[in-house]
Design an enzyme around this catalytic site. Structure first.
Site, PDB file in Angstrom:
ATOM      1  N   THR A   1      -2.108  -1.270   8.170  1.00  0.00           N
ATOM      2  CA  THR A   1      -2.031  -3.118   8.370  1.00  0.00           C
ATOM      3  C   THR A   1      -0.990  -3.729   8.058  1.00  0.00           C
ATOM      4  O   THR A   1      -0.409  -3.486   6.888  1.00  0.00           O
ATOM      5  CB  THR A   1      -3.336  -3.249   7.265  1.00  0.00           C
TER       6      THR A   1
ATOM      7  N   GLU B   1       6.144   4.742   7.197  1.00  0.00           N
ATOM      8  CA  GLU B   1       5.534   5.841   6.829  1.00  0.00           C
ATOM      9  C   GLU B   1       6.398   7.162   7.071  1.00  0.00           C
ATOM     10  O   GLU B   1       6.462   7.453   8.552  1.00  0.00           O
ATOM     11  CB  GLU B   1       4.190   6.163   6.959  1.00  0.00           C
TER      12      GLU B   1
ATOM     13  N   ASN C   1       0.120  11.155   6.439  1.00  0.00           N
ATOM     14  CA  ASN C   1      -1.186  10.579   7.131  1.00  0.00           C
ATOM     15  C   ASN C   1      -1.901  11.806   7.400  1.00  0.00           C
ATOM     16  O   ASN C   1      -3.311  11.566   7.981  1.00  0.00           O
ATOM     17  CB  ASN C   1      -0.898   9.972   8.742  1.00  0.00           C
TER      18      ASN C   1
ATOM     19  N   SER D   1      -6.019   6.690   4.226  1.00  0.00           N
ATOM     20  CA  SER D   1      -5.623   5.221   4.388  1.00  0.00           C
ATOM     21  C   SER D   1      -5.859   4.692   5.389  1.00  0.00           C
ATOM     22  O   SER D   1      -6.289   5.065   6.556  1.00  0.00           O
ATOM     23  CB  SER D   1      -3.896   5.401   4.303  1.00  0.00           C
TER      24      SER D   1
ATOM     25  N   THR E   1       0.834  -1.125   0.000  1.00  0.00           N
ATOM     26  CA  THR E   1       0.088  -0.093   0.008  1.00  0.00           C
ATOM     27  C   THR E   1       0.885   1.210   0.084  1.00  0.00           C
ATOM     28  O   THR E   1       1.277   1.764  -1.007  1.00  0.00           O
ATOM     29  CB  THR E   1      -0.975  -0.075   1.165  1.00  0.00           C
TER      30      THR E   1
ATOM     31  N   LYS F   1       3.839  -6.648   4.262  1.00  0.00           N
ATOM     32  CA  LYS F   1       3.532  -5.221   3.746  1.00  0.00           C
ATOM     33  C   LYS F   1       3.108  -4.637   5.247  1.00  0.00           C
ATOM     34  O   LYS F   1       2.800  -5.246   6.245  1.00  0.00           O
ATOM     35  CB  LYS F   1       2.577  -5.436   3.055  1.00  0.00           C
TER      36      LYS F   1
END
Lengths: 384, 384
Positions: B180, B260, B379, B384, B146, B169
């Site tokens: 996730t 991230e 974010n 997301s 993702t 992932k």
């Protein structure tokens, strides 16, 4: 509208040179009486700063005459020398005003692990003592600022002839807290220590304790309430407690509005909880979700991040039957998408989140801020 | 070095149109046997996504033949229709490969509260089934990305003649988790379900469970281990469990490195704890301090923020006798400033924090990332 609104108090704020900027950094509040009843609550962090260790002793008898506060250094994790500086500060305040050292509460705020200059502290105390005056409240409020962009003050005057005034610095809650929160509240009502303590604990429980700006708990948080009794009036205790709560709420919302780098003030109301503790646990878990807080900064009505936080708690609820609203729009009903979130306007500073657990009659509101670039900048580019 | 490194597995990754970008978004892993033993662990979030609710049932008998994973939608808080899509997906995989639906684990990742297209899912399953091949592991790893900037894969081949391969992932941990985390691990060793389960739980406990990138726990996290037995070798179970842990650790550190927006990978080692739980609680509390994480982003050796977090825990320690090191420099000894922090170089990606509680023999390491502008941007600017 300050700590000198209530009769019987003098205050001062001076520049003692603790801050490298030369800004005011030492405040003094003196209770001229006739009474000296007081109550205080402190951080629940087990790593307590030296002034907190001192002040817990000073308040033990429910009597205080003075509060001395400094910005420019938290005096936490500064070893035995740090405690001696706190002790010497209280002794100097006492000596100059004819008090016992244990009549003096000490509060410090600033960087942890940084020693304070004893000479500057003691000189500042002498300067502040000389400048004490009944109009000195605003000067004191100014001197306790660190990253605060404005001084925070509040006051209430009762038709019954007594007043409550207060000042605050920092942005956060008692447990946890963002940066150090220091609050001094004064009243000229005649109230005994035990009633002051009850009123203060009831007030902080529903105000400062429900502010969770960034989930970080301070080592120095202190909220103190001093009664001079100078109005000569013994108040109705229920009215008095309500007024203390109102002043605390006013100051708490001022802290929220000035939280480091924040773009939004977010009120998270949890309804339908089996217990108030459940409501608080759920509210705090959402308030601590960086993903949710970043979404609000981005004006993104991403309610999935709210439910993901609810799921981390032990509160009573049915995961398949939760309702969530953002700014009054019920985007989720029975854990299923409901009203379309696209039209929700999150551009204003005030954002409301409502979570219905459908499991009981209890409710609680927790306040927080969004997670912004400015927050990251303030807390990465500068030591504090 | 993929989920098809181990013999007896085929895999595929295709673009089913679930992602608006047209990038690959559906992966399929098929166990051709002869064995079908499996084990899985799931998020501890009480708000579980539909595929997790399905997969908990599917794994109950310790037998699986296939794992189907999609990005482009978490299928969480999508109501009864969402569960039906998960169910229909498993049925379609089963129908096309001659399995029972309960032989099929389903994993989804993406936005919560967003419905998936059943038609696209089923068409994607058909496409992936047609493309299954023994070299398909890397395609599958690609399709589950993702916000991952790179696909994550790992493998080990034992001199004993068996292999373990895996893909992952996301970036985070099982509890809590950032976004996730989905992990599929395959082996051709002959191992029974109970031993697979023991090995997997032992491995995740010290790897994925100790990764806390941003304190946010996902609704979809799944880690599954499948055994084909195709090597014909029954391994030494201790060696096997160690190899599973090694593959999990490899994948966990790949997740950490690709979290991230992160600028630093931070290893927080807590020593001298009375219990391992104490060490973990302290490590996690530091890993969740936004103030500490922002300081590391700013390359500021602000150890006071570490001690302030330690103080929020219930672990056994003496607040007046804590030691803290940053990158090996003991900046705090006996809760007092020690070596000067100024020279500490925090410019590299790897940062180590060592906290000695001096209260026992136990130790644990928790991994986290710093809090950066890029994290806030990713974010807040995108759902997301």
């Amino acid at each position: 509208m300050s700590v000198t609104t209530a009769k019987g108090f003098r205050a001062a704020g001076v520049a003692a040179g603790l801050k490298s900027t030369g800004a005011p950094d030492l405040a003094l509040v003196l209770n001229d009486g006739p009474n000296d009843a007081a109550a205080a609550v402190f951080t629940s962090n087990r790593c307590k700063a030296n002034p907190v260790l001192w002040s817990e002793r000073a308040i033990a008898d429910g009597r205080l005459r003075s509060v001395v506060l400094n910005s420019g250094g938290a005096n936490c994790y500064t070893g035995a020398e740090g405690f001696q500086i706190t002790h010497a500060t209280a002794e100097e305040v006492a000596r100059l005003s004819g008090l016992s050292p244990l009549d003096v509460l000490v509060c410090s705020t600033g960087l942890i692990g940084l020693g304070l200059s004893k000479e500057k502290m003691l000189a500042g105390v002498a300067d502040a003592t000389a400048k004490l005056r009944t109009e000195g409240g605003p000067d004191a409020a100014e001197a306790i600022r660190t990253t605060d962009t404005v001084a925070k003050q509040a006051a209430i005057t009762s038709p019954g002839g007594w007043s409550i005034g207060g000042m605050a610095k920092g942005a956060g809650m008692l447990a946890p807290a963002l940066a150090t929160m220091l609050v001094v509240i004064t009243t000229d009502a005649q109230v005994e220590p035990s009633a002051l303590d009850s009123a203060l604990r009831a007030a902080t429980r529903v105000t400062f304790d429900r502010l969770d700006s960034d989930g970080c708990q301070s080592t120095n948080d202190t909220v103190v309430l001093l009664s001079s009794g100078a109005s000569g009036v013994t108040p109705d205790l229920i009215e008095f407690a309500a007024a203390v709560t109102e002043v605390c709420r006013d100051l708490a919302l001022q802290l929220l509005a000035d939280a480091e780098g924040a773009d939004h003030e977010i009120a998270i109301e949890v309804r339908g909880a089996a217990t108030e503790d459940d409501a608080l646990e759920v509210g705090r878990s959402v308030a601590r979700s960086n993903l949710f807080k970043a979404a609000i900064f981005g004006q993104d009505p991403n309610w999935g991040r709210i439910l993901a936080s609810v799921g981390t708690t032990r509160a009573t609820f049915d995961p398949a039957d939760l309702d969530v609203a953002l700014n009054g729009v019920w985007v989720c009903r029975k854990s299923t998408p409901a009203q379309a979130p696209e039209g929700i306007d999150l551009s204003g500073r005030a954002v409301s989140v409502t979570i219905d657990l459908k499991s009981g009659p209890e409710t609680a509101t927790v306040w927080t801020n969004d997670l912004t670039h400015a927050y990251v900048h303030e807390n990465s580019a500068y030591s504090s």
